[in-house]
Design a protein around this motif. Sequence first.
Motif, PDB file in Angstrom:
ATOM      1  N   LEU A  99       1.036  -1.183   0.072  1.00 27.06           N
ATOM      2  CA  LEU A  99      -0.083  -0.022  -0.018  1.00 27.06           C
ATOM      3  C   LEU A  99       0.845   1.194   0.106  1.00 27.06           C
ATOM      4  O   LEU A  99       0.642   2.071  -0.347  1.00 27.06           O
ATOM      5  CB  LEU A  99      -1.344  -0.318   0.885  1.00 27.06           C
TER       6      LEU A  99
ATOM      7  N   LEU B 103      -2.199  -6.111  -5.807  1.00 25.33           N
ATOM      8  CA  LEU B 103      -2.459  -4.615  -5.440  1.00 25.33           C
ATOM      9  C   LEU B 103      -2.018  -3.222  -6.111  1.00 25.33           C
ATOM     10  O   LEU B 103      -2.712  -1.984  -5.730  1.00 25.33           O
ATOM     11  CB  LEU B 103      -1.473  -4.620  -3.989  1.00 25.33           C
TER      12      LEU B 103
ATOM     13  N   THR C 139      -6.342  -3.270   3.491  1.00 26.47           N
ATOM     14  CA  THR C 139      -6.743  -3.379   1.449  1.00 26.47           C
ATOM     15  C   THR C 139      -7.893  -3.284   0.780  1.00 26.47           C
ATOM     16  O   THR C 139      -7.826  -2.631   0.067  1.00 26.47           O
ATOM     17  CB  THR C 139      -5.757  -4.283   1.406  1.00 26.47           C
TER      18      THR C 139
ATOM     19  N   ILE D  80     -10.427   0.828   0.221  1.00 32.95           N
ATOM     20  CA  ILE D  80     -10.134   1.673  -1.461  1.00 32.95           C
ATOM     21  C   ILE D  80     -11.461   0.840  -2.147  1.00 32.95           C
ATOM     22  O   ILE D  80     -11.676  -0.106  -1.965  1.00 32.95           O
ATOM     23  CB  ILE D  80      -9.189   0.564  -1.961  1.00 32.95           C
TER      24      ILE D  80
ATOM     25  N   TYR E 292      -9.845   6.552  -2.666  1.00 33.37           N
ATOM     26  CA  TYR E 292      -8.542   5.527  -1.593  1.00 33.37           C
ATOM     27  C   TYR E 292      -8.547   6.687  -0.125  1.00 33.37           C
ATOM     28  O   TYR E 292      -8.101   7.867  -0.045  1.00 33.37           O
ATOM     29  CB  TYR E 292      -7.085   5.920  -2.222  1.00 33.37           C
TER      30      TYR E 292
ATOM     31  N   TRP F  82      -6.460   7.664   2.262  1.00 33.62           N
ATOM     32  CA  TRP F  82      -5.180   7.495   1.884  1.00 33.62           C
ATOM     33  C   TRP F  82      -4.623   8.008   3.588  1.00 33.62           C
ATOM     34  O   TRP F  82      -3.535   6.373   4.040  1.00 33.62           O
ATOM     35  CB  TRP F  82      -3.861   8.123   1.086  1.00 33.62           C
TER      36      TRP F  82
ATOM     37  N   LEU G 125      -5.204   4.028   5.424  1.00 31.93           N
ATOM     38  CA  LEU G 125      -5.208   3.093   4.547  1.00 31.93           C
ATOM     39  C   LEU G 125      -3.664   2.526   5.127  1.00 31.93           C
ATOM     40  O   LEU G 125      -3.619   1.726   5.237  1.00 31.93           O
ATOM     41  CB  LEU G 125      -5.041   2.873   3.190  1.00 31.93           C
TER      42      LEU G 125
ATOM     43  N   ALA H 284      -2.563   0.050   7.581  1.00 25.29           N
ATOM     44  CA  ALA H 284      -1.057  -0.537   7.350  1.00 25.29           C
ATOM     45  C   ALA H 284      -0.024  -0.633   8.641  1.00 25.29           C
ATOM     46  O   ALA H 284       0.587  -2.257   9.095  1.00 25.29           O
ATOM     47  CB  ALA H 284      -0.445  -0.535   6.160  1.00 25.29           C
TER      48      ALA H 284
END
Lengths: 292, 299
Positions: free
Chosen positions: A122, A235, B253, B257, B262, B264, B267, B271
């Motif tokens: 990502l 991805l 993931t 999205i 997205y 961001w 995310l 992550a």
Amino acid sequence: MRRLLRGEAAFGYLLMAPALIYLGLLLLYPLLLSIWFSLTDASTGQPFGSWVGLKNFTDLWSNETFRLALRNSFIFTFGSEIGKAILGTVLAFLLLRRFHGKKVLRALLVLPWTVPVALTTLGWLLLFDPTFNMLNRITGAIGIGYHPSWLGEPVPAMIAIMMANIWRGFPFSAIILLAGLTSVPPEILESAALDGAGFLRRFHYIIVPMIAPILFIGLLFDLVFSFTDLSVVYLLTRGGPENTTHILPELAYQNGIQGGDLAQGAAISLFMLPVFVIACVIMLRILRRREI
Amino acid sequence: MAGEVLDASAPARARQGTTWLTRALRESIVTWVGLAFFLVIALFPIAVMAVTSFKQGGDLIDLKTPPLWFHRAPTFSHYTYLFQQTKFLTWAGNTIVISFFTVVITLILAVPAAYALARLHFPNADNFGIGIFLTYLVPPALLFLPLTIILSRYVNLIDTKWALVVVYPTFTTPFCVWLLMGFFKTIPVEVEEAARVDGCSRLQAILRVVLPLSIPGLLTVAIFAFTLGMQEYIYALTFISNSLEKPVTIGVTSDLIRGDEYFWGELMAGALLAGIPVAILYNFFLDHFVEGISQGAIK
């Protein structure tokens, strides 16, 4: 004595049985099932379709997207392995030296390998994102003039997925090489050095032969995992732009699961079987030699 | 240390004692420059993720400023959004449940098998050992399609986290057997024999003497299986589409999205929150992992 041996054998098989049955049911059986699917017209709705022989394979062979995916798989894997080998070797020799804070530094240096690949990818997705253009802004700032639309053009997209894959894998190469290097007894090297053997000669005649088995095993693991992993490609590009970056596992997922064409998905994934079999054969030879 | 001996300059250093200090200095500069280079490479994408996870939305879309620093005050809003507006905690919980049961099943399968292969003499023991090691190489990419059918037709576990619990031991068990074999071999046979002389049966000797002595090995194997379960992606992606059953890698993931949109900040926050603990755990067994591979190769 003989009865005792028989008792021990029975006990041995008993202890092995759970693992063998489990692996048989969930590894061997699916593998055979996969071969069956590839010879039928199975779909996820109708998993036990009817026999069509090798039609799926001949169809694939005449399909341009598939042939490109097959080629990409090899480019992606070997390109990545070369990148990982270069970075990994240099890093391994650096980590051989003694310095303060080695434990902490090593933990930081292996982060690309230890954080789940789906999550770090990502980060690369953001770096390559066309709107933010982060990578290009950063490389521009340090004077690198190559500024493509990373995921929007075929060649840069291919480079992009390899970059992310190399980044993810080089610490593993370094760690494996390091393990090999530290297992070479220092006395042998010392006496060779005293006999006047220079670094390259020591490397070629002592180090390489001694660490070859572990290097091969590490490389084989990595090769098989690289060849069959879909996360980076899935991805980052999902095979795009315009079907130019598909690789086999990701194409099998898109056709088999998302497209529901089980037979074709299975046929695509079976093109990975030879690589796996070759890796197994080489591995077997290494393991057998170890016992002599 | 091997490090010194491998060092190209070792004999030269012995010959020219006078320039030793400058040489050492030069070498340590090379080492640190090299390490700095690799640190930048290794940490760069992670640093970008970390900075982004604390960036205000406006700061992220401002394309005229350098992307690696804050031009507006950092914010925790992505993290609070993650906890309050997404199913992040459910995903994290799922991951822990999946990995926990993967460990349990792996141990149940691997401990007896490893003991048998390390200690007992029976026909084809070596072949079984090698066979199990080779199954570690079977790629998930070859199996996810048939397993999808098996899990949905035969056992009806598809789209639940239990599908992963059933499948993950297929890739954790082979390597764990190999690691445990190594551990069992380091325990002297005499210890076990002594217990049997004292009246224990073979099974009692295993349970009371061998297993307690191999606790470090069992822990290593447990961490290994746990982290592998946390890292897996292909099976989770294939088997689970129900948002409430997703492990964290898939949740982050796929659910953050949405189409072309997205999230961001979220995310990256997700992550990192999910990824860093795995990395820390993984580090605990990294040396044993390498040992396991090299044992297969050298010993």
